[in-house]
Write a protein that holds these residues in place. Sequence first.
Motif, PDB file in Angstrom:
ATOM      1  N   GLN A   1      34.078 123.503 -30.476  1.00  0.00           N
ATOM      2  CA  GLN A   1      35.306 122.752 -30.737  1.00  0.00           C
ATOM      3  C   GLN A   1      36.006 123.246 -31.997  1.00  0.00           C
ATOM      4  OE1 GLN A   1      33.850 118.566 -30.605  1.00  0.00           O
ATOM      5  NE2 GLN A   1      35.675 118.216 -29.399  1.00  0.00           N
ATOM      6  N   VAL A   2      35.240 123.431 -33.057  1.00  0.00           N
ATOM      7  CA  VAL A   2      35.827 123.853 -34.332  1.00  0.00           C
ATOM      8  C   VAL A   2      36.440 125.234 -34.210  1.00  0.00           C
ATOM      9  CG1 VAL A   2      35.309 124.408 -36.734  1.00  0.00           C
ATOM     10  CG2 VAL A   2      34.301 122.387 -35.684  1.00  0.00           C
ATOM     11  N   VAL A   3      35.754 126.155 -33.539  1.00  0.00           N
ATOM     12  CA  VAL A   3      36.292 127.508 -33.387  1.00  0.00           C
ATOM     13  C   VAL A   3      37.598 127.490 -32.599  1.00  0.00           C
ATOM     14  CG1 VAL A   3      35.867 129.753 -32.309  1.00  0.00           C
ATOM     15  CG2 VAL A   3      34.056 128.645 -33.631  1.00  0.00           C
ATOM     16  N   LEU A   4      37.631 126.736 -31.502  1.00  0.00           N
ATOM     17  CA  LEU A   4      38.865 126.645 -30.722  1.00  0.00           C
ATOM     18  C   LEU A   4      39.992 126.027 -31.542  1.00  0.00           C
ATOM     19  CD1 LEU A   4      37.495 125.480 -27.248  1.00  0.00           C
ATOM     20  CD2 LEU A   4      38.333 127.740 -27.873  1.00  0.00           C
ATOM     21  N   PHE A   5      39.672 124.990 -32.293  1.00  0.00           N
ATOM     22  CA  PHE A   5      40.692 124.355 -33.131  1.00  0.00           C
ATOM     23  C   PHE A   5      41.213 125.321 -34.193  1.00  0.00           C
ATOM     24  CE2 PHE A   5      41.854 122.059 -36.982  1.00  0.00           C
ATOM     25  CZ  PHE A   5      42.827 121.204 -36.495  1.00  0.00           C
ATOM     26  N   MET A   6      40.305 126.046 -34.834  1.00  0.00           N
ATOM     27  CA  MET A   6      40.721 126.962 -35.896  1.00  0.00           C
ATOM     28  C   MET A   6      41.592 128.085 -35.355  1.00  0.00           C
ATOM     29  SD  MET A   6      39.399 125.751 -38.700  1.00  0.00           S
ATOM     30  CE  MET A   6      39.374 127.112 -39.835  1.00  0.00           C
ATOM     31  N   LEU A   7      41.265 128.592 -34.176  1.00  0.00           N
ATOM     32  CA  LEU A   7      42.040 129.696 -33.615  1.00  0.00           C
ATOM     33  C   LEU A   7      43.445 129.267 -33.218  1.00  0.00           C
ATOM     34  CD1 LEU A   7      39.342 131.466 -31.404  1.00  0.00           C
ATOM     35  CD2 LEU A   7      40.195 132.171 -33.648  1.00  0.00           C
ATOM     36  N   ILE A   8      43.599 128.011 -32.824  1.00  0.00           N
ATOM     37  CA  ILE A   8      44.902 127.550 -32.331  1.00  0.00           C
ATOM     38  C   ILE A   8      45.699 126.844 -33.422  1.00  0.00           C
ATOM     39  CG2 ILE A   8      46.051 126.058 -30.660  1.00  0.00           C
ATOM     40  CD1 ILE A   8      43.656 126.482 -28.794  1.00  0.00           C
ATOM     41  N   ALA A   9      45.088 125.818 -34.028  1.00  0.00           N
ATOM     42  CA  ALA A   9      45.853 124.949 -34.923  1.00  0.00           C
ATOM     43  C   ALA A   9      45.997 125.503 -36.329  1.00  0.00           C
ATOM     44  CB  ALA A   9      45.193 123.567 -34.984  1.00  0.00           C
ATOM     45  N   TYR A  10      44.979 126.200 -36.831  1.00  0.00           N
ATOM     46  CA  TYR A  10      45.025 126.644 -38.227  1.00  0.00           C
ATOM     47  C   TYR A  10      46.231 127.524 -38.526  1.00  0.00           C
ATOM     48  CZ  TYR A  10      43.102 127.933 -42.795  1.00  0.00           C
ATOM     49  OH  TYR A  10      42.921 128.106 -44.141  1.00  0.00           O
ATOM     50  N   PRO A  11      46.491 128.575 -37.740  1.00  0.00           N
ATOM     51  CA  PRO A  11      47.690 129.389 -38.046  1.00  0.00           C
ATOM     52  C   PRO A  11      49.001 128.691 -37.704  1.00  0.00           C
ATOM     53  CG  PRO A  11      46.604 130.205 -36.072  1.00  0.00           C
ATOM     54  CD  PRO A  11      45.710 129.154 -36.647  1.00  0.00           C
ATOM     55  N   MET A  12      49.002 127.802 -36.682  1.00  0.00           N
ATOM     56  CA  MET A  12      50.251 127.150 -36.289  1.00  0.00           C
ATOM     57  C   MET A  12      50.708 126.139 -37.326  1.00  0.00           C
ATOM     58  SD  MET A  12      49.734 126.582 -32.191  1.00  0.00           S
ATOM     59  CE  MET A  12      51.403 125.972 -32.018  1.00  0.00           C
ATOM     60  N   ILE A  13      49.764 125.413 -37.938  1.00  0.00           N
ATOM     61  CA  ILE A  13      50.136 124.440 -38.968  1.00  0.00           C
ATOM     62  C   ILE A  13      50.584 125.132 -40.236  1.00  0.00           C
ATOM     63  CG2 ILE A  13      49.239 122.557 -40.404  1.00  0.00           C
ATOM     64  CD1 ILE A  13      47.443 121.756 -38.104  1.00  0.00           C
ATOM     65  N   GLY A  14      50.014 126.321 -40.511  1.00  0.00           N
ATOM     66  CA  GLY A  14      50.473 127.076 -41.674  1.00  0.00           C
ATOM     67  C   GLY A  14      49.572 126.964 -42.878  1.00  0.00           C
ATOM     68  N   TYR A  15      48.256 126.803 -42.670  1.00  0.00           N
ATOM     69  CA  TYR A  15      47.343 126.770 -43.801  1.00  0.00           C
ATOM     70  C   TYR A  15      47.183 128.176 -44.381  1.00  0.00           C
ATOM     71  CZ  TYR A  15      46.124 122.153 -42.027  1.00  0.00           C
ATOM     72  OH  TYR A  15      46.171 120.853 -41.590  1.00  0.00           O
ATOM     73  N   ALA A  16      46.671 128.242 -45.607  1.00  0.00           N
ATOM     74  CA  ALA A  16      46.549 129.517 -46.310  1.00  0.00           C
ATOM     75  C   ALA A  16      45.468 130.382 -45.668  1.00  0.00           C
ATOM     76  CB  ALA A  16      46.230 129.270 -47.784  1.00  0.00           C
ATOM     77  N   TRP A  17      45.771 131.679 -45.495  1.00  0.00           N
ATOM     78  CA  TRP A  17      44.828 132.613 -44.902  1.00  0.00           C
ATOM     79  C   TRP A  17      44.003 133.294 -45.998  1.00  0.00           C
ATOM     80  CZ3 TRP A  17      43.105 132.921 -40.160  1.00  0.00           C
ATOM     81  CH2 TRP A  17      43.894 132.407 -39.129  1.00  0.00           C
ATOM     82  N   THR A  18      43.120 132.529 -46.600  1.00  0.00           N
ATOM     83  CA  THR A  18      42.136 133.075 -47.526  1.00  0.00           C
ATOM     84  C   THR A  18      40.759 132.718 -47.009  1.00  0.00           C
ATOM     85  OG1 THR A  18      42.153 131.079 -48.909  1.00  0.00           O
ATOM     86  CG2 THR A  18      43.723 132.822 -49.471  1.00  0.00           C
ATOM     87  N   ALA A  19      39.793 133.582 -47.299  1.00  0.00           N
ATOM     88  CA  ALA A  19      38.449 133.387 -46.754  1.00  0.00           C
ATOM     89  C   ALA A  19      37.841 132.068 -47.221  1.00  0.00           C
ATOM     90  CB  ALA A  19      37.556 134.559 -47.157  1.00  0.00           C
ATOM     91  N   ALA A  20      38.019 131.758 -48.508  1.00  0.00           N
ATOM     92  CA  ALA A  20      37.418 130.531 -49.043  1.00  0.00           C
ATOM     93  C   ALA A  20      37.999 129.294 -48.370  1.00  0.00           C
ATOM     94  CB  ALA A  20      37.629 130.471 -50.554  1.00  0.00           C
ATOM     95  N   LYS A  21      39.332 129.213 -48.275  1.00  0.00           N
ATOM     96  CA  LYS A  21      39.955 128.030 -47.673  1.00  0.00           C
ATOM     97  C   LYS A  21      39.654 127.947 -46.187  1.00  0.00           C
ATOM     98  CE  LYS A  21      43.680 127.502 -51.010  1.00  0.00           C
ATOM     99  NZ  LYS A  21      45.133 127.332 -51.228  1.00  0.00           N
ATOM    100  N   PHE A  22      39.544 129.094 -45.515  1.00  0.00           N
ATOM    101  CA  PHE A  22      39.244 129.096 -44.077  1.00  0.00           C
ATOM    102  C   PHE A  22      37.854 128.521 -43.812  1.00  0.00           C
ATOM    103  CE2 PHE A  22      37.661 131.052 -40.189  1.00  0.00           C
ATOM    104  CZ  PHE A  22      38.709 130.814 -39.308  1.00  0.00           C
ATOM    105  N   PHE A  23      36.861 128.994 -44.566  1.00  0.00           N
ATOM    106  CA  PHE A  23      35.492 128.520 -44.325  1.00  0.00           C
ATOM    107  C   PHE A  23      35.291 127.094 -44.837  1.00  0.00           C
ATOM    108  CE2 PHE A  23      34.763 133.123 -43.966  1.00  0.00           C
ATOM    109  CZ  PHE A  23      34.112 133.143 -42.746  1.00  0.00           C
ATOM    110  N   TRP A  24      35.992 126.701 -45.901  1.00  0.00           N
ATOM    111  CA  TRP A  24      35.951 125.303 -46.317  1.00  0.00           C
ATOM    112  C   TRP A  24      36.494 124.396 -45.221  1.00  0.00           C
ATOM    113  CZ3 TRP A  24      33.224 122.685 -49.467  1.00  0.00           C
ATOM    114  CH2 TRP A  24      32.805 123.189 -50.692  1.00  0.00           C
ATOM    115  N   PHE A  25      37.564 124.853 -44.562  1.00  0.00           N
ATOM    116  CA  PHE A  25      38.138 124.071 -43.468  1.00  0.00           C
ATOM    117  C   PHE A  25      37.138 123.952 -42.322  1.00  0.00           C
ATOM    118  CE2 PHE A  25      40.881 122.662 -40.168  1.00  0.00           C
ATOM    119  CZ  PHE A  25      41.995 122.122 -40.768  1.00  0.00           C
ATOM    120  N   MET A  26      36.465 125.059 -41.983  1.00  0.00           N
ATOM    121  CA  MET A  26      35.471 125.019 -40.909  1.00  0.00           C
ATOM    122  C   MET A  26      34.316 124.082 -41.262  1.00  0.00           C
ATOM    123  SD  MET A  26      35.013 128.771 -39.184  1.00  0.00           S
ATOM    124  CE  MET A  26      33.889 127.998 -38.035  1.00  0.00           C
ATOM    125  N   TYR A  27      33.854 124.160 -42.499  1.00  0.00           N
ATOM    126  CA  TYR A  27      32.753 123.294 -42.930  1.00  0.00           C
ATOM    127  C   TYR A  27      33.152 121.822 -42.837  1.00  0.00           C
ATOM    128  CZ  TYR A  27      29.689 120.832 -46.218  1.00  0.00           C
ATOM    129  OH  TYR A  27      28.837 119.931 -46.798  1.00  0.00           O
TER     130      TYR A  27
END
Length: 734
Positions: free
Chosen positions: A571-597
């Motif tokens: 679920q998290v992977v599907l959400f991250m692939l679709i919603a994360y770039p569409m909403i416009g969150y920052a594309w940094t490794a730290a913020k990406f993995f914090w969001f997944m966690y």
Amino acid sequence: MVPKSNTHRKEFTLQNLCVQVLSKKDQQQYWSRTEERYSFVTVDQFCDKFKASQSGQNLTEELSKPYDKSKGHKNALSFSIYSLSKWDLLKACFARELLLMKRNAFLYITKAVQLGLLAVITGTVFLRTHMDADRVHATYYMGSLFCALLLLMVNGFPELAMAISRLPVFYKQRDYYFYPAWAYAIPSFILKIPVSLVESVAWTSISYYLIGYTPEASSFFRQLLVLFLIHTVSLSMFRCVASYCQTMVAGSVGGRMAFLVILLFGGFITVSGVTLGRRILIDQELDFSRYFYWISIGALIGFILLFNAGFAIGLTIKNRRMVLPFTPLVISFQDVNYYVDTPAGPESLGQGYFDNELDAWVGLRKDGYICSCQVASRSNTSTVEPEWKMVKEKLFLKVPERQLKSARATLAYMGNSNFCLVEFLLREGVEFKYTFGDRDGCVLQMSMFGLKYDRKGELQIMRHRTNSIAIPGVPRIKDNYNPSTWVLEVTSASMGVDFAQINDQRGLFTILGCMYGVTLFTGINNCQSVMPFVSIERSVVYRERFAGMYSPWAYSSFAQVAMEIPYVLVQVVLFMLIAYPMIGYAWTAAKFFWFMYTMSCTLLYFLYLGMMMVSLTPNIQVVSILASMFYTLQNLMSGFIVPAPQIPRWWIWLYYISPMSWTLNVFFTTQFGDDNDRMIVVFGETKSVTAFMRDYFGFRRDLLPLAAVALAAFPILFAVLFGYNISQLNFQRR
């Protein structure tokens, strides 16, 4: 063939005799023609022999004569599929529904008590003695209204479980023509009206004056009417969903989707900034006339009728398929382009801007008026040019003799039908030749306003604000230089502020609201979806535990709990692939993995919470009531509607034990808590994003490790409690 009396002295019934005579195994013992060899006689042969006999011929002749209806009794034949008249059927269904409600009185009393408790909590959270009449607290008043509407909508979830539990009996009785679907649907709707009335009165009576709304009696009863209707809409909607989904698993999905539509399009999560009074309604896109209240009342009544009609239709068309009389044809287009000719109209200054809400191009005319041109429809074949609209109020060139000739006014688009007009004016007593250089001879005037169409279709200005700033040492604009860029450079250099870093308050609250809404919905979705499965599997666990097949901890801790982890990760992977770039969150490794966690922990604790609540309650109806209360508390104490610094001290402990508060803490802190360079304007103040997160929400970057550990503790706690309850509690009645 007859029974042999000398060998069989048992008493036979007609049924036993027929079964044995027609059986290949038992028929031979009844063979009476000893001089003939036995051969099996089939059913068809029996029928043919009977028709050829004298008795069969007499019966055939008697049946061939038409029946004389005049000799029969008037009530001997029925001309209706139902045994009673429509009115008697309706009265019988009313009595039946009333009896079922009395049997489930415990559930309705529990819901009413729960609602009263939540009203006390909400009223004391938004207590009037802690609420002032200012910009910040205006947001909390709007939040309290949203909380009330959301609570009464969530309060309809138990109706979904109760309606689905009754469907098997209904379909059996309907198929036996006990009563039609409409006779079942009407009492279900009418007898729930007193329930909605009692619960809405309980909520409004407790919370209205605690929160401190306007004390007029008319306002009190208007709010009561709206809450009563929204609760009736909620019950009707979930009954309608139940009639089409028909199982708890599918019903949970349908109910959550309906709840998502209301949550996203309710007009609160994606909001703008607020001020006071009418300005609050304007900024919330709620600037309607007074008669729109009655239009809203009519719309709610319409939804009630619509959902109940859908409920009756769903009950009627069960197990019926609609066959289309044609083959559906799908046509797709690729690289389709269209254009709109620019109509002959007033010449505008600079670039025009297209606004989606107005569906028009907006520009500034040379004479100082704002104008718009609506876009022609893609399918419009008319040759008539689109009509120009012009506002009545003049914004530019109000003082023509003071307007700088070398700098043209600039119209900037701010999004959502909001614009900013920037113009330079000469100060009083300053000649034009002394304007540029080191002297303080220029005034920057910025007019921020919104546009909308009124009821007559005329373009009008709203939210008009004008600020003037003295600008010393204005350099001349270069030839063929962008006026907007020149204005930005001049104001930034003179004021020491980089306007490119100032974001709109609306944009920040929109993205925060989106984060809050997505988190709350996906969590509720997981919690609701797991409940029916655990409830069904629990009876199997009881039986197998009693048989000693395995330990309850092996089932709960190692099997049921562990198998949910891969599902959540997908679920998290599907959400991250679709919603994360569409909403416009920052594309940094730290913020990406914090969001997944954060998302993984959130979905896990909602899942384990649903499992734990099922293990604590005897059936799915009770767990639905308990879950609705938990959802409401999570929504209220999440820290978004009421930030932590504004929660009264006597309820702050509820904030700290709320899992959603830690979720939003980690989300907001990791995504925006380190933006010290980005400036935003909120509630009339300019501050960094980090300072806003700290001052408004109480989220601090240095406490992020603590928040991360607390967030991970909740799924572990709920999983352990689920295992303990499964091993110790037993709600099996047989």
